[in-house]
Write a protein that holds these residues in place. Structure first.
Motif, short mmCIF file in Angstrom:
data_model
loop_
_atom_site.label_atom_id
_atom_site.label_comp_id
_atom_site.label_asym_id
_atom_site.label_seq_id
_atom_site.Cartn_x
_atom_site.Cartn_y
_atom_site.Cartn_z
N VAL A 113 29.23 67.67 5.29
CA VAL A 113 30.05 66.59 5.83
C VAL A 113 29.16 65.37 6.04
CG1 VAL A 113 31.46 65.79 7.77
CG2 VAL A 113 31.63 68.17 6.99
N VAL A 114 29.58 64.24 5.49
CA VAL A 114 28.89 62.97 5.71
C VAL A 114 29.75 62.19 6.71
CG1 VAL A 114 27.81 60.97 4.62
CG2 VAL A 114 28.15 63.07 3.29
N PRO A 115 29.35 62.14 7.98
CA PRO A 115 30.23 61.63 9.03
C PRO A 115 30.24 60.10 9.15
CG PRO A 115 28.20 62.43 10.00
CD PRO A 115 28.09 62.69 8.52
N GLY A 116 31.04 59.64 10.10
CA GLY A 116 31.21 58.21 10.30
C GLY A 116 30.15 57.58 11.19
N GLY A 117 30.17 56.27 11.23
CA GLY A 117 29.22 55.50 12.03
C GLY A 117 28.83 54.23 11.32
N PHE A 118 27.59 53.84 11.50
CA PHE A 118 27.07 52.59 10.91
C PHE A 118 25.66 52.88 10.38
CE2 PHE A 118 30.02 51.61 14.30
CZ PHE A 118 30.91 50.73 13.70
N SER A 119 25.57 53.69 9.33
CA SER A 119 24.28 54.12 8.82
C SER A 119 23.38 52.93 8.51
CB SER A 119 24.47 54.98 7.57
OG SER A 119 25.17 54.29 6.56
N TYR A 120 22.16 53.00 9.05
CA TYR A 120 21.17 51.92 8.87
C TYR A 120 21.74 50.57 9.31
CZ TYR A 120 18.81 55.47 6.07
OH TYR A 120 18.21 56.64 5.64
#
Length: 232
Positions: free
Chosen positions: A46-53
């Motif tokens: 699973v590649v989850p949500g957020g604000f990667s980098y």
């Protein structure tokens, strides 16, 4: 017990929620760090949500080059189930595991709401627990969730049954043809902008139009993956 990896990038927000969803579905969540050069023997990712980098440059554009994503791309090519949620969807699109792209919402504002969806495809590793045409409710929260593609590509997605979820009611972000989620041709990779990991436990998620499954529409996405793994 199936082992499902949950990736954390700098700026990821929903990894703990995704791990909880995996656990409630009956699998073992395995933490994966963006610098990991292997997937630790997991059965799905699973590649989850957020604000990667920090979403610098473009949402998902930097995360796409993280060492762990090289492993995810290779594993997806062998048929491993991979799910991208919100920022994870953006990352999978940037990695060319999924078609289209996600850009800023057409109204230029962040949206956070309980979002009705229609299930358009159940022939994926992540949607077998649903019925085609079923209406579910899952939280949505994004500022750059506007799905875009060329008209020819959109026609291909529709014609080949690669649209997995579609927004119902008012289009929340301007996505072409109200597309909320898509799949790859093989059906093992799925991306969606709404957050199923926030609808996995009664009393802690939105009410579902399905009635008996109040608040747990999202849980069936993770349960579908377990069924796919059991039948592999």
């Amino acid at each position: 017990m199936a082992r499902i990896g949950v990736i954390t990038f700098p700026g990821t927000l929903d990894d703990v929620d995704a791990a909880r969803a995996v656990r409630l579905a009956g699998a073992e969540p395995v933490p994966l760090w963006h610098k990991d050069a292997d997937l630790k023997g997991v059965d799905a990712v699973v590649v989850p949500g957020g604000f990667s980098y920090g979403d610098y440059l473009r949402c998902g554009a930097i995360a796409r080059f993280a060492p762990v994503m090289g492993e995810v791309v290779a594993a997806a090519g062998t048929g491993m189930p991979v799910l991208g949620i919100c920022n994870g969807f953006q990352i999978l699109a940037e990695a060319h595991l999924l078609p289209g792209a996600l850009i800023r919402n057409d109204h230029q504002r962040f949206v956070c709401r309980e979002q009705p969806l229609r299930v358009e495809s159940t022939s994926t590793a992540w949607t077998s627990a649903f019925e085609v045409g079923e209406e579910i409710t899952v939280p949505l929260k994004n500022g750059e969730g506007n799905f875009v593609a060329s008209q020819a590509e959109l026609d291909r997605l529709e014609g080949e049954g690669l649209v997995v979820f579609r927004y119902l009611g008012a289009n929340p972000n301007g996505s072409a043809r109200a597309i909320a989620g898509v799949r790859n041709e093989r059906g093992n990779v799925v991306g969606l902008m709404p957050h199923p990991e926030h609808a996995v436990e009664p009393g802690f998620g939105p009410d579902s139009a399905a009635g008996p499954r109040t608040g747990v529409d999202g849980l069936r996405i993770f349960q579908s993956a377990l069924s796919a793994l059991a039948g592999a």
